[in-house]
Design a protein around this motif. Sequence first.
Motif, PDB file in Angstrom:
ATOM      1  N   MET A   1       0.845  -1.182   0.000  1.00 18.97           N
ATOM      2  CA  MET A   1       0.000   0.000   0.000  1.00 18.97           C
ATOM      3  C   MET A   1       0.887   1.242   0.000  1.00 18.97           C
ATOM      4  SD  MET A   1      -2.851   1.115   2.814  1.00 18.97           S
ATOM      5  CE  MET A   1      -1.775   1.505   4.170  1.00 18.97           C
ATOM      6  N   SER A   2       0.725   2.075  -0.978  1.00 23.19           N
ATOM      7  CA  SER A   2       1.461   3.333  -1.041  1.00 23.19           C
ATOM      8  C   SER A   2       0.766   4.361  -0.159  1.00 23.19           C
ATOM      9  CB  SER A   2       1.508   3.840  -2.480  1.00 23.19           C
ATOM     10  OG  SER A   2       1.962   5.165  -2.500  1.00 23.19           O
TER      11      SER A   2
ATOM     12  N   ASP B   1      -0.553   7.822  -2.136  1.00 26.67           N
ATOM     13  CA  ASP B   1      -1.649   7.917  -3.095  1.00 26.67           C
ATOM     14  C   ASP B   1      -2.774   6.953  -2.747  1.00 26.67           C
ATOM     15  OD1 ASP B   1      -3.337   8.235  -5.222  1.00 26.67           O
ATOM     16  OD2 ASP B   1      -1.902   7.556  -6.732  1.00 26.67           O
TER      17      ASP B   1
ATOM     18  N   GLN C   1      -5.472   6.412  -4.092  1.00 26.89           N
ATOM     19  CA  GLN C   1      -6.063   5.774  -5.272  1.00 26.89           C
ATOM     20  C   GLN C   1      -5.456   4.397  -5.520  1.00 26.89           C
ATOM     21  OE1 GLN C   1      -8.616   6.756  -6.969  1.00 26.89           O
ATOM     22  NE2 GLN C   1      -8.783   8.941  -6.597  1.00 26.89           N
ATOM     23  N   THR C   2      -4.251   4.159  -5.014  1.00 27.78           N
ATOM     24  CA  THR C   2      -3.569   2.886  -5.248  1.00 27.78           C
ATOM     25  C   THR C   2      -3.759   1.885  -4.109  1.00 27.78           C
ATOM     26  OG1 THR C   2      -1.494   3.633  -4.236  1.00 27.78           O
ATOM     27  CG2 THR C   2      -1.796   4.075  -6.591  1.00 27.78           C
ATOM     28  N   TRP C   3      -4.472   2.278  -3.056  1.00 23.63           N
ATOM     29  CA  TRP C   3      -4.644   1.388  -1.907  1.00 23.63           C
ATOM     30  C   TRP C   3      -5.582   0.238  -2.255  1.00 23.63           C
ATOM     31  CZ3 TRP C   3      -5.409   5.041   2.905  1.00 23.63           C
ATOM     32  CH2 TRP C   3      -4.292   5.857   3.039  1.00 23.63           C
ATOM     33  N   SER C   4      -5.424  -0.863  -1.565  1.00 24.64           N
ATOM     34  CA  SER C   4      -6.253  -2.053  -1.776  1.00 24.64           C
ATOM     35  C   SER C   4      -7.695  -1.806  -1.344  1.00 24.64           C
ATOM     36  CB  SER C   4      -5.705  -3.226  -0.967  1.00 24.64           C
ATOM     37  OG  SER C   4      -4.401  -3.534  -1.365  1.00 24.64           O
ATOM     38  N   ASP C   5      -8.579  -2.676  -1.825  1.00 24.87           N
ATOM     39  CA  ASP C   5      -9.989  -2.592  -1.428  1.00 24.87           C
ATOM     40  C   ASP C   5     -10.191  -2.991   0.022  1.00 24.87           C
ATOM     41  OD1 ASP C   5     -10.645  -1.758  -3.963  1.00 24.87           O
ATOM     42  OD2 ASP C   5     -11.227  -3.748  -4.642  1.00 24.87           O
TER      43      ASP C   5
ATOM     44  N   ASP D   1     -14.893   2.667  -6.910  1.00 24.14           N
ATOM     45  CA  ASP D   1     -13.441   2.538  -6.975  1.00 24.14           C
ATOM     46  C   ASP D   1     -12.792   3.822  -6.464  1.00 24.14           C
ATOM     47  OD1 ASP D   1     -14.078   4.224  -9.050  1.00 24.14           O
ATOM     48  OD2 ASP D   1     -12.868   3.192 -10.548  1.00 24.14           O
TER      49      ASP D   1
ATOM     50  N   PRO E   1     -11.539   6.597  -3.555  1.00 23.20           N
ATOM     51  CA  PRO E   1     -10.790   6.391  -2.306  1.00 23.20           C
ATOM     52  C   PRO E   1     -11.671   6.625  -1.070  1.00 23.20           C
ATOM     53  CG  PRO E   1     -10.191   8.490  -3.275  1.00 23.20           C
ATOM     54  CD  PRO E   1     -11.124   7.827  -4.243  1.00 23.20           C
TER      55      PRO E   1
ATOM     56  N   ASP F   1      -9.803  14.485  -3.918  1.00 24.47           N
ATOM     57  CA  ASP F   1      -8.753  14.915  -4.836  1.00 24.47           C
ATOM     58  C   ASP F   1      -8.618  16.431  -4.852  1.00 24.47           C
ATOM     59  OD1 ASP F   1      -8.185  12.329  -5.595  1.00 24.47           O
ATOM     60  OD2 ASP F   1      -9.579  12.369  -7.268  1.00 24.47           O
TER      61      ASP F   1
END
Length: 85
Positions: free
Chosen positions: A1-2, A5, A7-11, A31, A33, A56
Amino acid sequence: MSRSDPQTWSDIFITTIDTVPIECIRPSDTDRPIWGIYTPGSYRPEDYLGTLHARDTDGLWHVQATGERHTSFADAVRTLRRPPT
């Protein structure tokens, strides 16, 4: 997990804030955040801490129930853990 950002995190993921683990679950119909925050492995209504979402436009974390905004995910989670007044 970054961390930088959302937006890139896991569900679904578990992370620790102030030595206390939380489980974050993104609703299946989005989808974006946004995550429901729970005690890990417990999904009863009393284990639900609340919902957080990143915006955002302002770069802040929003606590859905109170409308509070925080610069960090950890601070937003701390808000969810506050005892009711």
